[in-house]
Design an enzyme around this catalytic site. Structure first.
Site, mmCIF file in Angstrom:
data_model
loop_
_atom_site.group_PDB
_atom_site.id
_atom_site.type_symbol
_atom_site.label_atom_id
_atom_site.label_comp_id
_atom_site.label_asym_id
_atom_site.label_seq_id
_atom_site.Cartn_x
_atom_site.Cartn_y
_atom_site.Cartn_z
ATOM 1 N N ARG A 59 -61.080 -25.921 79.340
ATOM 2 C CA ARG A 59 -61.428 -27.290 80.046
ATOM 3 C C ARG A 59 -62.949 -27.693 79.128
ATOM 4 O O ARG A 59 -62.629 -28.882 77.977
ATOM 5 C CB ARG A 59 -62.421 -27.477 81.447
ATOM 6 C CG ARG A 59 -61.334 -28.165 82.041
ATOM 7 C CD ARG A 59 -61.892 -27.355 83.197
ATOM 8 N NE ARG A 59 -61.408 -25.977 83.616
ATOM 9 C CZ ARG A 59 -60.474 -25.025 83.339
ATOM 10 N NH1 ARG A 59 -59.949 -26.096 83.947
ATOM 11 N NH2 ARG A 59 -60.724 -23.819 83.435
ATOM 12 N N THR A 60 -63.997 -26.928 78.458
ATOM 13 C CA THR A 60 -64.722 -27.266 77.634
ATOM 14 C C THR A 60 -64.352 -27.270 76.228
ATOM 15 O O THR A 60 -64.982 -28.565 75.184
ATOM 16 C CB THR A 60 -65.942 -25.879 77.872
ATOM 17 O OG1 THR A 60 -66.290 -26.100 79.299
ATOM 18 C CG2 THR A 60 -67.004 -26.707 76.869
ATOM 19 N N LYS A 87 -64.176 -8.052 62.567
ATOM 20 C CA LYS A 87 -64.084 -6.783 61.682
ATOM 21 C C LYS A 87 -66.080 -6.517 61.443
ATOM 22 O O LYS A 87 -65.619 -5.821 60.914
ATOM 23 C CB LYS A 87 -64.074 -7.181 60.080
ATOM 24 C CG LYS A 87 -62.406 -8.160 59.981
ATOM 25 C CD LYS A 87 -61.971 -8.427 59.329
ATOM 26 C CE LYS A 87 -60.881 -8.870 59.310
ATOM 27 N NZ LYS A 87 -59.918 -9.879 57.757
ATOM 28 N N ARG A 109 -69.972 -21.762 72.752
ATOM 29 C CA ARG A 109 -69.649 -20.677 73.587
ATOM 30 C C ARG A 109 -69.953 -19.237 73.059
ATOM 31 O O ARG A 109 -69.490 -18.877 72.279
ATOM 32 C CB ARG A 109 -68.625 -20.947 74.478
ATOM 33 C CG ARG A 109 -68.028 -19.978 75.512
ATOM 34 C CD ARG A 109 -67.140 -20.208 76.642
ATOM 35 N NE ARG A 109 -67.156 -21.148 77.014
ATOM 36 C CZ ARG A 109 -66.891 -21.768 78.288
ATOM 37 N NH1 ARG A 109 -65.616 -21.079 79.313
ATOM 38 N NH2 ARG A 109 -67.015 -22.540 79.006
ATOM 39 N N HIS A 137 -74.874 -23.540 81.648
ATOM 40 C CA HIS A 137 -73.848 -24.535 80.784
ATOM 41 C C HIS A 137 -74.333 -26.164 80.897
ATOM 42 O O HIS A 137 -74.037 -25.957 81.729
ATOM 43 C CB HIS A 137 -72.727 -23.542 81.687
ATOM 44 C CG HIS A 137 -71.033 -24.676 80.791
ATOM 45 N ND1 HIS A 137 -70.995 -25.121 79.896
ATOM 46 C CD2 HIS A 137 -69.922 -24.299 81.073
ATOM 47 C CE1 HIS A 137 -69.341 -25.272 79.447
ATOM 48 N NE2 HIS A 137 -69.134 -24.985 80.825
#
Ligand code: CP
Length: 310
Positions: A59-60, A87, A109, A137
């Site tokens: 969603r976000t 890496k 995020r 959030h």
């Protein structure tokens, strides 16, 4: 006021009530735009935004990307799973490499609490927190409060219960800050093991009985059990959790008044909420998703207004 008091959106705690109201007023205009046949405005044609997702999201990530494209920004997407982070590259090196490509804003995020704030203090671009571990959030809380305002007329004076895994939830913390700033009363409800010990210090009520919590509230925000963040067992089984804290139609229909039901997603149907509740007329889950685009357009637009253009 037509300017945010902050340079970045790293948490709701940094915003004033006036900031939140400005975001909502701006989102009202963008909601009208995204319901037009041509759902786009040229506002951010000169802006490039990087979406950096170091953790899974449906969603976000889609909502931010759509919001950015509806504002005509140039958009680049980065997912840690397919990047050089694997890496051994550090967060700052990754971000500085992306910024060398002349990026103006970063939506991130990250699994670590504080990652967005850390980044905002080190780079010369606007930062929007799209979820930092178990911390905040902010855009989820803004779209949740915006959806309550839309459905009930205002947030002021409303009683909102957040049910479920409060301990691991960034959505819960951001919602508590946002709803309180807008004058709502907040309660949390869940098993003792999933309620943080000192949560009452934030001024919220605590209830361990779901029926009592639902009888008290105008709005129930049902959270997902975050098994991926639980390193020990916090309750005997999902079946037992569901029996004590799951919302079904029988419970909803037996309440003395009609409440509205929310969920930030992703839903575990049959655990925290049954399908007939999720799909009922009292549920505003899909309106939350729709409002997410308008609210994120507002946040990006208002932060972009603070970028110094050469
Ligand atoms: N509500 C929410 O943050 O959903 P995603 O994890 O799918 O982005």
């Amino acid at each position: 006021m037509n300017n945010l008091s902050v340079e970045h959106l790293t948490g709701i705690n940094d915003l004033t009530r006036e900031d939140i109201e400005l975001i909502f007023k701006t989102a009202d205009s963008f909601k009208e735009v995204i319901n037009r046949p041509i759902k786009k405005v040229p506002s951010l044609r000169d802006i490039t935004i990087a979406n950096l997702f170091f953790e899974n999201s449906t969603r976000t990530r889609l909502s931010f990307e759509l919001a950015e494209k509806r504002l005509s920004a140039d958009v680049v997407n980065f997912s840690a799973a397919s990047s050089s982070v694997k890496k051994g590259e550090t967060l700052i090196d990754t971000v500085n490499n992306i910024l060398s490509m002349k990026v103006d804003m970063v939506v991130m995020r990250h699994p670590n609490p504080g990652a967005a704030k850390f980044l905002s203090e080190r780079i010369n671009a606007k930062v929007v927190n799209a979820g930092d571990g178990t911390h905040e959030h902010p855009t989820q809380a803004l779209l949740d409060a915006y959806s309550i305002r839309e459905r009930l007329g205002s947030v002021e004076g409303k009683k909102v219960v957040i049910v479920g895994d409060i301990l691991h939830s960034r959505v819960a913390l951001s919602n508590i800050y946002c709803l309180q700033k807008l004058g709502a009363e907040v309660m949390v409800c869940g098993p003792t093991t999933l309620i943080p010990k000192y949560i009452e210090e934030l001024g919220v009520k605590v209830e361990h009985n779901l029926i009592r919590a639902l009888e008290w509230c105008d709005v129930a925000n049902m959270l997902r059990i975050q098994l991926e963040r639980q390193d020990i067992k916090y309750f005997p089984s999902l079946r037992e959790y569901s029996m004590q804290f799951g919302l079904n139609k029988e419970i909803l229909d037996a309440l003395p008044k009609e409440i509205i039901v929310m969920h930030p997603g992703p839903i575990n149907r049959g655990v925290e909420i049954t399908s007939d509740v999720a799909d009922s007329k009292q549920s505003i889950i899909l309106q939350q998703v729709e409002n997410g685009v308008a609210v994120r357009m507002a946040v990006i637009y208002l932060l972009a207004a603070k970028i110094e253009r050469q």
